[in-house]
Design a protein around this motif. Structure first.
Motif, PDB file in Angstrom:
ATOM      1  N   UNK A 128       1.213   9.729   2.435  1.00 19.68           N
ATOM      2  CA  UNK A 128       1.762  11.077   2.580  1.00 19.68           C
ATOM      3  C   UNK A 128       3.280  11.075   2.450  1.00 19.68           C
ATOM      4  N   UNK A 129       3.876   9.934   2.766  1.00 18.44           N
ATOM      5  CA  UNK A 129       5.330   9.802   2.657  1.00 18.44           C
ATOM      6  C   UNK A 129       5.736   9.298   1.277  1.00 18.44           C
ATOM      7  N   UNK A 130       4.771   8.650   0.583  1.00 14.73           N
ATOM      8  CA  UNK A 130       5.036   8.134  -0.759  1.00 14.73           C
ATOM      9  C   UNK A 130       3.789   8.384  -1.613  1.00 14.73           C
ATOM     10  N   UNK A 131       3.756   9.486  -2.341  1.00 16.29           N
ATOM     11  CA  UNK A 131       2.555   9.918  -3.072  1.00 16.29           C
ATOM     12  C   UNK A 131       1.982   8.903  -4.054  1.00 16.29           C
ATOM     13  N   UNK A 132       2.818   8.046  -4.651  1.00 19.00           N
ATOM     14  CA  UNK A 132       2.286   7.099  -5.632  1.00 19.00           C
ATOM     15  C   UNK A 132       1.766   5.814  -4.986  1.00 19.00           C
ATOM     16  N   UNK A 133       1.640   5.815  -3.664  1.00 22.73           N
ATOM     17  CA  UNK A 133       1.082   4.669  -2.948  1.00 22.73           C
ATOM     18  C   UNK A 133      -0.440   4.811  -2.936  1.00 22.73           C
ATOM     19  N   UNK A 134      -1.127   3.851  -3.520  1.00 19.23           N
ATOM     20  CA  UNK A 134      -2.576   3.947  -3.677  1.00 19.23           C
ATOM     21  C   UNK A 134      -3.309   3.652  -2.376  1.00 19.23           C
ATOM     22  N   UNK A 135      -4.589   3.997  -2.356  1.00 19.16           N
ATOM     23  CA  UNK A 135      -5.410   3.764  -1.174  1.00 19.16           C
ATOM     24  C   UNK A 135      -5.519   2.274  -0.867  1.00 19.16           C
ATOM     25  N   UNK A 136      -5.610   1.440  -1.916  1.00 19.37           N
ATOM     26  CA  UNK A 136      -5.723  -0.010  -1.710  1.00 19.37           C
ATOM     27  C   UNK A 136      -4.485  -0.562  -1.011  1.00 19.37           C
ATOM     28  N   UNK A 137      -3.317  -0.111  -1.435  1.00 11.92           N
ATOM     29  CA  UNK A 137      -2.068  -0.558  -0.818  1.00 11.92           C
ATOM     30  C   UNK A 137      -2.000  -0.064   0.624  1.00 11.92           C
ATOM     31  N   UNK A 138      -2.379   1.172   0.829  1.00 18.82           N
ATOM     32  CA  UNK A 138      -2.333   1.754   2.176  1.00 18.82           C
ATOM     33  C   UNK A 138      -3.246   0.999   3.137  1.00 18.82           C
ATOM     34  N   UNK A 139      -4.432   0.635   2.689  1.00 16.52           N
ATOM     35  CA  UNK A 139      -5.378  -0.058   3.551  1.00 16.52           C
ATOM     36  C   UNK A 139      -4.856  -1.424   3.985  1.00 16.52           C
ATOM     37  N   UNK A 140      -4.104  -2.083   3.110  1.00 17.05           N
ATOM     38  CA  UNK A 140      -3.514  -3.372   3.476  1.00 17.05           C
ATOM     39  C   UNK A 140      -2.520  -3.191   4.622  1.00 17.05           C
ATOM     40  N   UNK A 180       0.505 -10.886   2.898  1.00 18.65           N
ATOM     41  CA  UNK A 180       1.381 -10.800   1.721  1.00 18.65           C
ATOM     42  C   UNK A 180       0.587 -10.891   0.424  1.00 18.65           C
ATOM     43  N   UNK A 181      -0.413 -11.771   0.403  1.00 19.44           N
ATOM     44  CA  UNK A 181      -1.247 -11.927  -0.789  1.00 19.44           C
ATOM     45  C   UNK A 181      -2.061 -10.666  -1.059  1.00 19.44           C
ATOM     46  N   UNK A 182      -2.620 -10.084  -0.011  1.00 17.79           N
ATOM     47  CA  UNK A 182      -3.423  -8.868  -0.162  1.00 17.79           C
ATOM     48  C   UNK A 182      -2.561  -7.710  -0.664  1.00 17.79           C
ATOM     49  N   UNK A 183      -1.355  -7.623  -0.152  1.00 14.06           N
ATOM     50  CA  UNK A 183      -0.447  -6.551  -0.589  1.00 14.06           C
ATOM     51  C   UNK A 183      -0.078  -6.730  -2.063  1.00 14.06           C
ATOM     52  N   UNK A 184       0.265  -7.946  -2.456  1.00 17.34           N
ATOM     53  CA  UNK A 184       0.629  -8.209  -3.848  1.00 17.34           C
ATOM     54  C   UNK A 184      -0.534  -7.912  -4.787  1.00 17.34           C
ATOM     55  N   UNK A 185      -1.744  -8.298  -4.374  1.00 21.04           N
ATOM     56  CA  UNK A 185      -2.933  -8.043  -5.190  1.00 21.04           C
ATOM     57  C   UNK A 185      -3.187  -6.548  -5.338  1.00 21.04           C
ATOM     58  N   UNK A 186      -3.041  -5.798  -4.252  1.00 21.26           N
ATOM     59  CA  UNK A 186      -3.262  -4.347  -4.290  1.00 21.26           C
ATOM     60  C   UNK A 186      -2.234  -3.667  -5.183  1.00 21.26           C
ATOM     61  N   UNK A 187      -0.997  -4.115  -5.101  1.00 21.54           N
ATOM     62  CA  UNK A 187       0.066  -3.542  -5.938  1.00 21.54           C
ATOM     63  C   UNK A 187      -0.187  -3.850  -7.408  1.00 21.54           C
ATOM     64  N   UNK A 188      -0.545  -5.097  -7.702  1.00 23.54           N
ATOM     65  CA  UNK A 188      -0.806  -5.492  -9.092  1.00 23.54           C
ATOM     66  C   UNK A 188      -2.012  -4.748  -9.659  1.00 23.54           C
TER      67      UNK A 188
END
Length: 344
Positions: free
Chosen positions: A232-244, A264-272
């Motif tokens: 809600x604070x960053x609209x282009x943040x995906x659900x996968x990134x948010x869940x991490x 850190x690995x989960x966050x990088x994977x979600x972003x990629x």
């Protein structure tokens, strides 16, 4: 303290002050370099029990040798002053970086990986940081992170009312629920919770829990009060990134990641994964009309309507003239043929 000689160094300036220590810039003539000296409140030196704990904890912290942990050169007590001599860095902290605005996902992922690596290393040596926050992460001129203030919270625990006014040591905005409850035997999962809050702040520019008093913030952590979803604070943040991010901030330590490195690995994977999906989506757009569309990374992509490859369709007037001409040609040919037969 300015102008005084301590631990063989000349104190030049005060560069920081917190609830647990004051930091000074000093010059070491033996090594011809500037250093940072962290000095604990003088009244601590009068407590024999505290002196023993300081000696033990400082020795353990000084043994930590990791590329992303700010090194301690020496420590001790001199004239009733307890100090730690550390590497001096004047390029600012992660807190300074966040004040300029939320970080890109790529930059946040890089810093998260470095901080997580430092924490996992410390945890493997049975050291819990207890005060993870952006101001305890120094950033060099290449954008690399250095974690500082290891164990300071534990060293002064029980000697002061701290920042919370309850005897709890730490910074309320970043404290884990178990730390807020005053649990003495904290685990690496407590540091991970704090790191999750730092990650939330890196990508949104804000901490998840804010209130008028430290106790109110502590209550929100302990009771898992609803927070504003990062998306809600960053609209282009995906659900996968948010869940991490939210998993790292789970109220129950058992529900968090097994290690900070796993976070850190989960966050990088979600972003990629999010970047890959966005790229594929942009490449597979079927254009209909010339228009501008908005992509996941807020960049504008223009798609152009392709020309049709089929033959040209004749207009109605042209088709009418052609038909009349064809009929006239057929009639003329029939008259000529009849005339030829009559002559024969």
């Amino acid at each position: 303290m300015i102008g005084r000689t301590l631990a063989g160094t000349n104190i030049i300036d005060q560069i920081g002050q917190g609830g647990m220590a004051t930091v000074y810039k000093a010059y070491d003539p033996k090594t011809d370099r500037y250093v940072a000296i962290k000095i604990l409140p003088e009244h601590f030196a009068k407590d024999e029990t505290f002196l023993i704990r300081f000696e033990n904890e400082a020795r353990a912290i000084a043994k930590l040798e990791h590329i992303h942990i700010l090194p301690i050169f020496s420590y001790g007590e001199e004239d009733g002053i307890m100090y730690m001599v550390m590497r001096y860095m004047d390029t600012g902290t992660l807190a300074d970086l966040i004040k300029q605005g939320a970080l890109s996902f790529k930059e946040a992922s890089k810093l998260l990986k470095q901080i997580a690596s430092a924490l996992d290393y410390a945890h493997s040596h049975n050291i819990i940081h207890r005060d993870i926050k952006p101001s305890n992460v120094l950033i060099d001129n290449l954008g690399n992170a250095y974690l500082t203030d290891f164990g300071i919270a534990k060293i002064v625990e029980g000697q002061t009312q701290g920042l919370t006014g309850t005897g709890l040591i730490g910074t309320p905005q970043y404290m884990s629920p178990e730390q807020c409850r005053g649990e003495k035997e904290l685990t690496p999962a407590s540091d991970q919770y704090s790191l999750g809050i730092v990650l939330y702040e890196m990508v949104t520019g804000k901490t998840p829990y804010q209130a008028d008093t430290p106790l109110a913030v502590i209550y929100m952590h302990v009771n898992s009060e609803p927070l504003t979803p990062p998306s809600q604070l960053r609209p282009n943040l995906t659900d996968a990134v948010e869940q991490v991010i939210l998993k790292a901030m789970a109220n129950d330590p058992a529900d968090r990641f097994p290690t900070c490195g796993a976070l850190a690995e989960a966050f990088a994977e979600a972003v990629n994964r999010s970047d890959t999906v966005a790229a594929i989506t942009r490449k597979t757009i079927i254009p209909k009309t010339p228009e501008t569309v908005q992509s996941k990374d807020d960049a504008q992509t223009t798609v152009v309507k392709p020309e049709k490859t089929g033959g040209r369709r004749l207009s109605a007037p042209v088709l009418f003239i052609a038909t009349v001409g064809m009929i006239a040609f057929i009639i003329a040919a029939a008259i000529l043929l009849q005339s030829a037969n009559s002559n024969s």
